[in-house]
Design a protein around this motif. Structure first.
Motif, PDB file in Angstrom:
ATOM      1  N   THR A  84       0.841  -1.194   0.000  1.00  0.00           N
ATOM      2  CA  THR A  84       0.000   0.000   0.000  1.00  0.00           C
ATOM      3  C   THR A  84       0.873   1.239   0.000  1.00  0.00           C
ATOM      4  OG1 THR A  84      -1.706   1.259   1.190  1.00  0.00           O
ATOM      5  CG2 THR A  84      -0.194  -0.056   2.528  1.00  0.00           C
ATOM      6  N   ALA A  85       0.417   2.269  -0.687  1.00  0.00           N
ATOM      7  CA  ALA A  85       1.154   3.531  -0.741  1.00  0.00           C
ATOM      8  C   ALA A  85       0.574   4.561   0.217  1.00  0.00           C
ATOM      9  CB  ALA A  85       1.141   4.084  -2.171  1.00  0.00           C
ATOM     10  N   ARG A  86      -0.552   4.237   0.857  1.00  0.00           N
ATOM     11  CA  ARG A  86      -1.242   5.215   1.693  1.00  0.00           C
ATOM     12  C   ARG A  86      -1.317   4.757   3.142  1.00  0.00           C
ATOM     13  NH1 ARG A  86      -6.510   5.144   0.588  1.00  0.00           N
ATOM     14  NH2 ARG A  86      -6.527   3.354  -0.825  1.00  0.00           N
ATOM     15  N   GLY A  87      -1.293   5.738   4.051  1.00  0.00           N
ATOM     16  CA  GLY A  87      -1.552   5.427   5.447  1.00  0.00           C
ATOM     17  C   GLY A  87      -2.999   4.994   5.616  1.00  0.00           C
ATOM     18  N   ARG A  88      -3.252   3.987   6.441  1.00  0.00           N
ATOM     19  CA  ARG A  88      -4.600   3.430   6.539  1.00  0.00           C
ATOM     20  C   ARG A  88      -5.206   3.538   7.935  1.00  0.00           C
ATOM     21  NH1 ARG A  88      -6.386   0.999   1.846  1.00  0.00           N
ATOM     22  NH2 ARG A  88      -4.753   1.073   0.268  1.00  0.00           N
ATOM     23  N   PRO A 143       6.250  11.394  -2.663  1.00  0.00           N
ATOM     24  CA  PRO A 143       4.940  11.565  -2.039  1.00  0.00           C
ATOM     25  C   PRO A 143       3.951  12.346  -2.900  1.00  0.00           C
ATOM     26  CG  PRO A 143       6.593  12.964  -0.972  1.00  0.00           C
ATOM     27  CD  PRO A 143       7.328  12.034  -1.881  1.00  0.00           C
ATOM     28  N   GLU A 144       4.455  13.106  -3.859  1.00  0.00           N
ATOM     29  CA  GLU A 144       3.560  13.853  -4.742  1.00  0.00           C
ATOM     30  C   GLU A 144       3.039  12.993  -5.900  1.00  0.00           C
ATOM     31  OE1 GLU A 144       5.434  17.407  -6.023  1.00  0.00           O
ATOM     32  OE2 GLU A 144       5.819  18.153  -3.989  1.00  0.00           O
ATOM     33  N   PHE A 145       3.624  11.791  -6.047  1.00  0.00           N
ATOM     34  CA  PHE A 145       3.156  10.881  -7.092  1.00  0.00           C
ATOM     35  C   PHE A 145       3.464   9.464  -6.625  1.00  0.00           C
ATOM     36  CE2 PHE A 145       3.424   8.827 -11.376  1.00  0.00           C
ATOM     37  CZ  PHE A 145       2.094   9.042 -11.728  1.00  0.00           C
ATOM     38  N   ALA A 146       2.646   8.972  -5.708  1.00  0.00           N
ATOM     39  CA  ALA A 146       2.947   7.721  -5.016  1.00  0.00           C
ATOM     40  C   ALA A 146       2.393   6.490  -5.716  1.00  0.00           C
ATOM     41  CB  ALA A 146       2.391   7.788  -3.590  1.00  0.00           C
ATOM     42  N   SER A 147       1.529   6.668  -6.689  1.00  0.00           N
ATOM     43  CA  SER A 147       0.864   5.530  -7.314  1.00  0.00           C
ATOM     44  C   SER A 147       1.823   4.731  -8.191  1.00  0.00           C
ATOM     45  CB  SER A 147      -0.307   6.020  -8.173  1.00  0.00           C
ATOM     46  OG  SER A 147      -0.911   4.939  -8.855  1.00  0.00           O
ATOM     47  N   LEU A 148       1.838   3.408  -7.980  1.00  0.00           N
ATOM     48  CA  LEU A 148       2.621   2.512  -8.811  1.00  0.00           C
ATOM     49  C   LEU A 148       1.685   1.632  -9.634  1.00  0.00           C
ATOM     50  CD1 LEU A 148       5.459   1.121  -6.480  1.00  0.00           C
ATOM     51  CD2 LEU A 148       5.739   2.649  -8.417  1.00  0.00           C
ATOM     52  N   ASN A 149       2.047   1.420 -10.872  1.00  0.00           N
ATOM     53  CA  ASN A 149       1.329   0.459 -11.695  1.00  0.00           C
ATOM     54  C   ASN A 149       1.449  -0.932 -11.067  1.00  0.00           C
ATOM     55  OD1 ASN A 149       1.880  -1.715 -14.014  1.00  0.00           O
ATOM     56  ND2 ASN A 149       0.327  -0.274 -14.729  1.00  0.00           N
ATOM     57  N   LEU A 150       0.415  -1.759 -11.237  1.00  0.00           N
ATOM     58  CA  LEU A 150       0.414  -3.092 -10.644  1.00  0.00           C
ATOM     59  C   LEU A 150       1.646  -3.887 -11.061  1.00  0.00           C
ATOM     60  CD1 LEU A 150      -0.861  -5.479  -9.138  1.00  0.00           C
ATOM     61  CD2 LEU A 150      -2.267  -5.914 -11.179  1.00  0.00           C
ATOM     62  N   GLY A 151       1.942  -3.902 -12.354  1.00  0.00           N
ATOM     63  CA  GLY A 151       3.103  -4.640 -12.828  1.00  0.00           C
ATOM     64  C   GLY A 151       4.400  -4.118 -12.239  1.00  0.00           C
ATOM     65  N   GLN A 152       4.497  -2.795 -12.088  1.00  0.00           N
ATOM     66  CA  GLN A 152       5.707  -2.204 -11.513  1.00  0.00           C
ATOM     67  C   GLN A 152       5.879  -2.620 -10.061  1.00  0.00           C
ATOM     68  OE1 GLN A 152       4.682   1.902 -12.275  1.00  0.00           O
ATOM     69  NE2 GLN A 152       6.175   2.067 -13.929  1.00  0.00           N
TER      70      GLN A 152
END
Length: 247
Positions: A84-88, A143-152
């Motif tokens: 996960t890239a986000r605090g939960r 932190p300004e672009f935390a999203s990763l592609n699934l494959g990555q």
């Protein structure tokens, strides 16, 4: 059949695009992982786009285990990591991929059954998925672009698994059938060039000749020369001398 190499299962939770499932399979097989599990793929299963993207790793898709829910997919596991890239707002150990895969390797070596959860492309894992995990994996991304592609994300985690379980030489030189030149061979090359350059009047003016020769010797000693390099440089100089004499 899957290989008998002890390894974690990589679980793709509700993946949305067949291309990303195929990319994940390819990334896994790049690093010797072949235990894929998939829960509730949006576009059904099997998926032609996943097969096309997987290229040589299509076997992983053929052997993938399909589940209806996250709980079912990890029901036989003793330790689960959730990426996960986000605090939960959930109290969980948070590990980098490097630390997580080192931990996973130790757990698997002790006989535990381990899984890693990867969320769907749109928003990642839901808290309902993460509460089933014992720890989370977070990549130290921008932190300004935390999203990763699934494959990555699968590729990065699989790479760290490989690093944790397979020793790799950090740096090496491919010798291509030759060996490093020894001190005598470098000295012979240095002397050859010094003599021919002296004949050509290169070391001028006279009061600078010794310094120029010293710098040239230092140049040869700094160069990581192979025997093939030394032979080639001897040959170049001989040919230049022959060409000059013919002229």
């Amino acid at each position: 059949m899957p290989t008998d190499t002890p390894q974690p299962a990589f679980v793709l939770i509700r993946p949305q695009m067949g291309e990303n499932i195929g990319a994940a399979a390819r990334a896994m097989w790049n690093f010797g992982l072949d235990r894929m599990r998939v829960t509730a793929p949006r576009d059904g299963w099997p998926n032609e786009r996943a097969v096309a993207m997987a290229s040589g790793a299509g076997r992983l898709l053929d052997e993938a285990l399909i589940y209806d829910s996250t709980a079912e997919a990890v029901g036989d596991c003793t330790y689960v990591y959730a990426t996960t890239a986000r605090g939960r707002d959930l109290t969980k150990p948070i590990l980098t991929p490097e630390a997580a895969m080192a931990d996973a390797a130790a757990r698997i070596a002790s006989g535990q059954k381990v899984a890693v959860l990867f969320g769907p492309e749109r928003a990642g894992l839901e808290n309902e998925d993460i509460v089933l995990a014992n720890a989370t994996i977070t990549v130290p991304v921008n932190p300004e672009f935390a999203s990763l592609n699934l494959g990555q994300c699968v590729l990065l985690t699989a790479y760290e698994w490989r690093r944790a379980t397979q020793e790799a030489v950090a740096a090496r030189t491919e010798m291509a059938g030759t060996e490093w030149a020894n001190g005598q061979e470098v000295e012979a090359l240095a002397r050859h060039y010094e003599e021919r350059l002296d004949d050509a009047g290169f070391f001028f003016p006279d009061h600078k000749a010794d310094s120029m020769k010293l710098n040239l010797r230092n140049l040869w000693s700094r160069m990581p020369l192979t025997r093939a390099d030394a032979q080639m440089l001897h040959g170049i100089l001989r040919q230049m001398v022959r060409w000059k004499e013919r002229g």
